[in-house]
Design an enzyme around this catalytic site. Structure first.
Site, PDB file in Angstrom:
ATOM      1  N   THR A 134       0.792  -1.087   0.060  1.00 24.04           N
ATOM      2  CA  THR A 134       0.030  -0.409  -0.151  1.00 24.04           C
ATOM      3  C   THR A 134       0.439   0.996  -0.101  1.00 24.04           C
ATOM      4  OG1 THR A 134      -1.115  -1.298   1.254  1.00 24.04           O
ATOM      5  CG2 THR A 134      -1.909   1.039   1.544  1.00 24.04           C
ATOM      6  N   THR A 168      -4.307   1.973  -2.269  1.00 27.37           N
ATOM      7  CA  THR A 168      -3.418   0.174  -2.080  1.00 27.37           C
ATOM      8  C   THR A 168      -4.220  -0.103  -3.269  1.00 27.37           C
ATOM      9  OG1 THR A 168      -3.482  -1.714  -1.212  1.00 27.37           O
ATOM     10  CG2 THR A 168      -5.566  -0.504  -0.782  1.00 27.37           C
ATOM     11  N   ASN A 187      -3.399  -3.847  -2.581  1.00 26.04           N
ATOM     12  CA  ASN A 187      -3.783  -4.499  -2.052  1.00 26.04           C
ATOM     13  C   ASN A 187      -2.325  -5.562  -1.633  1.00 26.04           C
ATOM     14  OD1 ASN A 187      -4.613  -6.440   0.456  1.00 26.04           O
ATOM     15  ND2 ASN A 187      -5.731  -8.293  -0.808  1.00 26.04           N
ATOM     16  N   SER A 226     -10.572  -2.303   5.659  1.00 24.64           N
ATOM     17  CA  SER A 226      -9.541  -1.972   5.304  1.00 24.64           C
ATOM     18  C   SER A 226      -8.468  -1.940   6.011  1.00 24.64           C
ATOM     19  CB  SER A 226      -9.230  -0.869   3.945  1.00 24.64           C
ATOM     20  OG  SER A 226      -8.478  -1.176   4.378  1.00 24.64           O
ATOM     21  N   GLY A 270      -0.388  -3.355   5.492  1.00 25.61           N
ATOM     22  CA  GLY A 270      -1.237  -4.226   5.854  1.00 25.61           C
ATOM     23  C   GLY A 270      -2.279  -4.757   7.452  1.00 25.61           C
TER      24      GLY A 270
HETATM   25  N1  GLY Z   1      -5.431  -3.399   1.434  1.00 28.99           N
HETATM   26  C1  GLY Z   1      -4.880  -3.599   2.486  1.00 28.99           C
HETATM   27  C2  GLY Z   1      -5.800  -3.098   3.131  1.00 28.99           C
HETATM   28  O1  GLY Z   1      -6.853  -2.004   3.121  1.00 28.99           O
HETATM   29  O2  GLY Z   1      -5.839  -2.947   4.537  1.00 28.99           O
END
Ligand code: GLY
Length: 570
Positions: free
Chosen positions: A380, A398, A400, A451, A473
């Protein structure tokens, strides 16, 4: 005389920024500094020097933080395809110069054809990689809708002027850094698996190579000329849908047409004399940070040495309880009633901490159940901006995973996300971050996935104090938390703060992850109290890009030395 001085100053600044832009081609990896860049008026801190410099150039032109945000964001699509995107989504939290706060949600959504069991086999087990790699992993992208919504509300310069620097950068090319070369080579086999062809397969990449993104430049030009329509209904929409459907994906033109970004009320709460403004669901960051800070507030954590045993214990136990709640209560607020006020109240969190003991770790299995392993991924990106007028903006975007689904729309020149993995493929089972979700985050058509992103702004004594956020993450929340405490409780400068080693706990798995360089304690005492330690070799926790307002009003940047991140200001 004053006017002459002002003009001279402006010319010098312009020369300085031009030099930075030129330097981007020659010397891609900036040196890591111990004290951050200090600037009088304005600053952009992002994952790449090119993007920060482009944002600052917009400010110098007279644009505000929102204009600079759009230019920085689009520059990151070119300079940082790892996470910068138009094929993904994100969140933005802002505080205007007169103290108004708000946020934008342009998180991806599940396609209309998505089904609850789409990642399960006939036995009801999760099929490995199906929600992370390839066309089925893609959520409906939100970034372009977000940028146009922000521009409509706050932009002062024409969109065409804000996208042009990214077009020029894409045509001129970006010099590959050592980290980027390593990343692109590492994911080579996944690019092959997910696509018919991509420019990233053209060669084995080396530091100093230049990549030109000519197809992306064309896409940006169409967006410049046709606006938001281009991405959601125009030629780019056709290119995207054709490419994805040819690879077996389920995104349709109707999905793109129906996508809408949203304004949301941010999470706002007090911690001692600080007021914290952070992102609300479908981002979990704001509520989790509120819960953790409310849990530790009565213990006066500042009395303990930074990164001491007591400090780690207290934060870990608060994190354990908050992440257990995250898994159960949080999801898309358009599909769920989330008890935001109760979850972030002092009363609730103090009650949750009643069984905390200094002598023994609480077992996560006593807080809830599960037994899983985290697989780290932190692709991200976050950037922070303060402008010369006093507006502040925190943006986390992000795809992801690294390069998202690895699906690269060749004709459009951009990657698509693998955000479907942030929904619960099977409620109760962990995703790629080891995070467990419940019914609130089960797959449903058009649902936004939960998220961890935590773009955050901090006020102290009623004044703007700090803008921050991180990729990482599930480790985003704990990285942001530690930086708030570094500044508020331990009086650190911004660069000093982001450079500190970090640790992370997320309820499940029941261990504490420490960065390899974490050396302020020996782990024996923590082990004797029942804590499990994970100090895997290559782990980094977050990559925080932040700005601190110093007591004299100047700004200090914190560009995380864990990446190629850079602060630029004037
Ligand atoms: N894809 C990472 C988040 O949104 O936390």
């Amino acid at each position: 005389m004053a006017k002459q001085y002002y003009v001279m100053k402006k010319i010098i600044i312009l020369l300085f920024v031009s030099l930075l832009l030129i330097q981007c081609k020659i010397k891609p990896t900036p040196e890591i500094v111990k004290i951050g860049l200090i600037a009088d008026s304005a600053m952009v801190v992002s994952a790449r020097q090119e993007a920060s410099a482009i944002g600052v150039a917009i400010l110098i032109k007279g644009g505000n933080a929102f204009d600079a945000m759009i230019a920085t964001d689009l520059a990151l699509v070119v300079a940082y395809p790892f996470a910068g995107n138009i094929g993904g989504g994100g969140f933005t939290v802002y505080r205007t110069k007169d103290g108004k706060v708000g946020s934008f949600d342009y998180r991806e959504k599940a396609p209309l054809a998505a089904t609850r069991d789409m990642y399960l086999d006939e036995n009801g087990d999760v099929i490995p990689n199906k929600s992370t790699l390839g066309a089925l992993a893609i959520g409906v992208p939100g970034t372009v809708a977000g940028l146009f919504m922000i521009h409509k509300k706050f932009g002062t310069l024409p969109f065409s002027e804000l996208i042009q620097p990214a077009i020029d950068l894409a045509r001129r090319g970006v010099v590959v850094t050592k980290r980027q070369a390593r990343g692109m080579n590492k994911y080579r086999k996944y690019f092959e698996e997910a696509n018919k062809r991509t420019i990233f397969l053209d060669k084995e990449w080396n530091e100093g190579d230049t990549i030109k993104y000519l197809k992306l430049a064309e896409t940006f030009e169409r967006i410049r000329d046709n606006g938001r329509y281009e991405f959601y209904k125009g030629k780019t929409a056709d290119i995207l849908v054709n490419y994805v459907q040819n690879l077996g994906g389920i995104i349709t033109l109707e999905d793109l047409e129906e996508y809408e970004a949203k304004e949301r009320d941010p999470i706002v709460f007090n911690y001692k004399n600080a007021r914290i403004i952070s992102m609300s669901p479908p981002a979990s960051g704001g509520i989790c940070i509120a819960q953790i800070l409310k849990s530790i507030e009565p213990f006066d954590i500042g009395q303990y040495k930074h990164n001491s045993i007591e400090y780690i214990q207290l934060i870990t136990e608060a994190e354990r309880r908050s992440y257990a709640d995250r898994a159960y209560f949080l999801g898309d607020p358009d599909f769920n009633n989330i008890p935001i006020d109760s979850l972030s109240s002092s009363t609730y969190n103090n009650k949750r901490m009643q069984n905390f003991s200094w002598d023994n770790a609480t077992k996560s299995s006593d807080v809830s159940h599960g037994n899983i392993e985290i697989i780290e991924s932190d692709q991200t990106t976050h950037y922070s901006i303060i402008d010369q007028f006093g507006n502040a903006i925190a943006v986390t975007n992000t795809l992801n995973g690294a390069f998202g689904s690895k699906v690269f729309v060749e004709e459009g020149g951009f990657f698509l996300n693998n955000e479907m993995d942030d929904l619960s493929a099977k409620p109760g089972e962990p995703n790629m971050f080891g995070l467990i979700g419940a019914e609130a985050n089960a797959i449903e058509p058009e649902k936004r996935m939960l998220s961890s992103m935590t773009p955050t702004i901090v006020e102290q004594n009623g004044k703007l104090k700090m803008v921050l956020g991180s990729p990482g993450g599930s480790t985003i929340i704990t990285s942001v938390l530690q930086n708030i405490l570094n500044v508020i409780e331990y009086d650190m400068g911004m660069q000093e703060s982001v450079s500190q080693t970090r640790f992370h706990h997320q309820w499940m798995p029941d261990d504490i992850k420490f960065e390899p360089k974490f050396d302020t304690i020996t782990f024996a005492e923590l082990r004797s109290k029942g804590y499990k330690i994970d100090q895997s070799n290559s782990r980094i926790l977050g990559k925080v890009d932040a700005i601190l307002v110093l007591p004299d009003g100047r700004l200090e940047g914190g560009a995380d030395p864990r990446g190629d991140d850079k602060a630029v200001g004037f």
